[in-house]
Design a protein around this motif. Sequence first.
Motif, PDB file in Angstrom:
ATOM      1  N   GLY A   1      13.194  63.718  20.616  1.00 28.32           N
ATOM      2  CA  GLY A   1      14.432  64.487  20.806  1.00 28.32           C
ATOM      3  C   GLY A   1      14.368  65.499  21.935  1.00 28.32           C
ATOM      4  O   GLY A   1      15.395  66.093  22.293  1.00 28.32           O
ATOM      5  N   SER A   2      13.175  65.701  22.506  1.00 34.94           N
ATOM      6  CA  SER A   2      13.076  66.717  23.571  1.00 34.94           C
ATOM      7  C   SER A   2      13.631  66.182  24.895  1.00 34.94           C
ATOM      8  O   SER A   2      13.742  64.968  25.089  1.00 34.94           O
ATOM      9  N   THR A   3      13.967  67.104  25.771  1.00 36.49           N
ATOM     10  CA  THR A   3      14.455  66.735  27.101  1.00 36.49           C
ATOM     11  C   THR A   3      13.257  66.572  28.025  1.00 36.49           C
ATOM     12  O   THR A   3      12.451  67.487  28.163  1.00 36.49           O
ATOM     13  N   LEU A   4      13.150  65.408  28.654  1.00 35.21           N
ATOM     14  CA  LEU A   4      12.037  65.168  29.588  1.00 35.21           C
ATOM     15  C   LEU A   4      12.373  65.749  30.955  1.00 35.21           C
ATOM     16  O   LEU A   4      11.536  66.362  31.602  1.00 35.21           O
ATOM     17  N   ALA A   5      13.610  65.496  31.387  1.00 35.20           N
ATOM     18  CA  ALA A   5      13.999  65.914  32.739  1.00 35.20           C
ATOM     19  C   ALA A   5      15.510  65.880  32.851  1.00 35.20           C
ATOM     20  O   ALA A   5      16.164  65.119  32.122  1.00 35.20           O
ATOM     21  N   SER A   6      16.047  66.680  33.748  1.00 37.78           N
ATOM     22  CA  SER A   6      17.479  66.538  34.011  1.00 37.78           C
ATOM     23  C   SER A   6      17.664  65.411  35.030  1.00 37.78           C
ATOM     24  O   SER A   6      16.763  65.119  35.829  1.00 37.78           O
ATOM     25  N   ILE A   7      18.831  64.798  34.945  1.00 39.44           N
ATOM     26  CA  ILE A   7      19.126  63.714  35.885  1.00 39.44           C
ATOM     27  C   ILE A   7      19.952  64.340  36.996  1.00 39.44           C
ATOM     28  O   ILE A   7      21.176  64.417  36.919  1.00 39.44           O
ATOM     29  N   ASP A   8      19.259  64.853  38.002  1.00 34.34           N
ATOM     30  CA  ASP A   8      19.987  65.510  39.092  1.00 34.34           C
ATOM     31  C   ASP A   8      19.683  64.825  40.421  1.00 34.34           C
ATOM     32  O   ASP A   8      18.854  63.922  40.480  1.00 34.34           O
TER      33      ASP A   8
ATOM     34  N   SER B   1      13.174  48.525  27.821  1.00 34.38           N
ATOM     35  CA  SER B   1      12.485  48.024  26.627  1.00 34.38           C
ATOM     36  C   SER B   1      13.507  47.875  25.506  1.00 34.38           C
ATOM     37  O   SER B   1      14.449  48.655  25.409  1.00 34.38           O
ATOM     38  N   CYS B   2      13.283  46.871  24.667  1.00 35.30           N
ATOM     39  CA  CYS B   2      14.155  46.673  23.492  1.00 35.30           C
ATOM     40  C   CYS B   2      13.780  47.653  22.385  1.00 35.30           C
ATOM     41  O   CYS B   2      14.491  47.764  21.392  1.00 35.30           O
ATOM     42  N   GLU B   3      12.646  48.357  22.551  1.00 31.60           N
ATOM     43  CA  GLU B   3      12.276  49.476  21.662  1.00 31.60           C
ATOM     44  C   GLU B   3      11.889  50.636  22.589  1.00 31.60           C
ATOM     45  O   GLU B   3      10.712  50.908  22.794  1.00 31.60           O
ATOM     46  N   PRO B   4      12.891  51.291  23.165  1.00 30.04           N
ATOM     47  CA  PRO B   4      12.654  52.236  24.266  1.00 30.04           C
ATOM     48  C   PRO B   4      12.025  53.560  23.839  1.00 30.04           C
ATOM     49  O   PRO B   4      12.132  53.958  22.681  1.00 30.04           O
ATOM     50  N   SER B   5      11.407  54.231  24.815  1.00 27.69           N
ATOM     51  CA  SER B   5      10.827  55.556  24.529  1.00 27.69           C
ATOM     52  C   SER B   5      11.801  56.677  24.890  1.00 27.69           C
ATOM     53  O   SER B   5      11.649  57.789  24.391  1.00 27.69           O
ATOM     54  N   VAL B   6      12.764  56.409  25.758  1.00 26.91           N
ATOM     55  CA  VAL B   6      13.719  57.462  26.152  1.00 26.91           C
ATOM     56  C   VAL B   6      15.135  56.893  26.194  1.00 26.91           C
ATOM     57  O   VAL B   6      15.338  55.682  26.126  1.00 26.91           O
ATOM     58  N   TYR B   7      16.092  57.780  26.316  1.00 26.33           N
ATOM     59  CA  TYR B   7      17.455  57.344  26.633  1.00 26.33           C
ATOM     60  C   TYR B   7      18.016  58.242  27.718  1.00 26.33           C
ATOM     61  O   TYR B   7      17.610  59.400  27.867  1.00 26.33           O
ATOM     62  N   PHE B   8      18.910  57.656  28.493  1.00 26.67           N
ATOM     63  CA  PHE B   8      19.559  58.395  29.584  1.00 26.67           C
ATOM     64  C   PHE B   8      20.901  58.872  29.044  1.00 26.67           C
ATOM     65  O   PHE B   8      21.775  58.058  28.757  1.00 26.67           O
TER      66      PHE B   8
ATOM     67  N   TRP C   1      23.440  66.152  32.445  1.00 28.39           N
ATOM     68  CA  TRP C   1      22.858  64.816  32.296  1.00 28.39           C
ATOM     69  C   TRP C   1      21.325  64.937  32.189  1.00 28.39           C
ATOM     70  O   TRP C   1      20.698  65.615  33.017  1.00 28.39           O
ATOM     71  N   HIS C   2      20.786  64.283  31.153  1.00 25.04           N
ATOM     72  CA  HIS C   2      19.352  64.420  30.881  1.00 25.04           C
ATOM     73  C   HIS C   2      18.707  63.105  30.452  1.00 25.04           C
ATOM     74  O   HIS C   2      19.393  62.224  29.959  1.00 25.04           O
ATOM     75  N   VAL C   3      17.390  63.066  30.585  1.00 24.05           N
ATOM     76  CA  VAL C   3      16.589  62.013  29.959  1.00 24.05           C
ATOM     77  C   VAL C   3      15.966  62.634  28.720  1.00 24.05           C
ATOM     78  O   VAL C   3      15.344  63.706  28.817  1.00 24.05           O
ATOM     79  N   ARG C   4      16.160  61.985  27.577  1.00 23.36           N
ATOM     80  CA  ARG C   4      15.631  62.544  26.324  1.00 23.36           C
ATOM     81  C   ARG C   4      14.682  61.559  25.640  1.00 23.36           C
ATOM     82  O   ARG C   4      14.848  60.336  25.759  1.00 23.36           O
TER      83      ARG C   4
ATOM     84  N   PHE D   1      20.365  55.353  20.717  1.00 23.02           N
ATOM     85  CA  PHE D   1      21.452  55.907  21.534  1.00 23.02           C
ATOM     86  C   PHE D   1      22.207  54.816  22.306  1.00 23.02           C
ATOM     87  O   PHE D   1      21.604  53.996  23.001  1.00 23.02           O
ATOM     88  N   ILE D   2      23.535  54.836  22.179  1.00 18.64           N
ATOM     89  CA  ILE D   2      24.399  53.949  22.972  1.00 18.64           C
ATOM     90  C   ILE D   2      25.478  54.839  23.593  1.00 18.64           C
ATOM     91  O   ILE D   2      26.157  55.600  22.894  1.00 18.64           O
TER      92      ILE D   2
END
Length: 177
Positions: free
Chosen positions: A36-43, A77-84, A94-97, A152-153
């Motif tokens: 659930g943490s934010t990895l990075a902002s999408i900038d 991945s069909c079992e992803p580690s992050v979502y955009f 906008w973030h990667v979480r 997440f969708i």
Amino acid sequence: MSKSTQISTHPDLFVVETGLGEYSASLKALKTFEAGSTLASIDGVTNTHKAYTSVQFGSAPGQHISLNSDLVYANHSCEPSVYFDLSSPDRSRWHVRAARRIEKGEYITFFYPSTEWDMEQPFECRCGAKSCLRYIRGAKYLTWGELKARGFIAPWIRQCVRQRDAENSQELAAVKL
Ligand SMILES: C[S@@+](CC[C@H](N)C(=O)[O-])C[C@H]1O[C@@H](n2cnc3c(N)ncnc32)[C@H](O)[C@@H]1O
């Protein structure tokens, strides 16, 4: 995509691993991220046309961005580690979480159909997940059950699925009359 001469955009967070074949580069975590943490902002993004490197941010034609960063090396991945998460009308949000806890050294992957309706460049999936969908070409070709099982969708994908499913059931009802 060739990485050889580019400078890392997130040197404290990710490393781009280059492979031997075409499209074989990938992105790895350089630290642990909690679920659930934010990895990075999408900038630093720019609007672009649909391409194998673009990310969709709405349902209207032409709503695609170029990431202009190492995030472009995040494989599907069909079992992803992050979502955009590009849901907000405010781009600064906008973030990667993290979709789950990500250990240092794990691949950063996202479920491409979570943002992409009908992809420019479909591919045979090599994610290796137990629940792999095998051929990835966008949400248009998946059922709502297949999509929602991946977490997440994006709102525009949910909207397109609702519209598609409503149209299909209307057609079915018309056939039965
Ligand atoms: C945005 S690029 C991701 C980085 C890419 N691996 C590279 O080296 O340029 C998307 C392309 O990577 C490849 N790709 C990404 N995830 C994949 C997967 N799970 N299985 C097979 N190919 C994948 C496909 O060719 C896809 O069109």
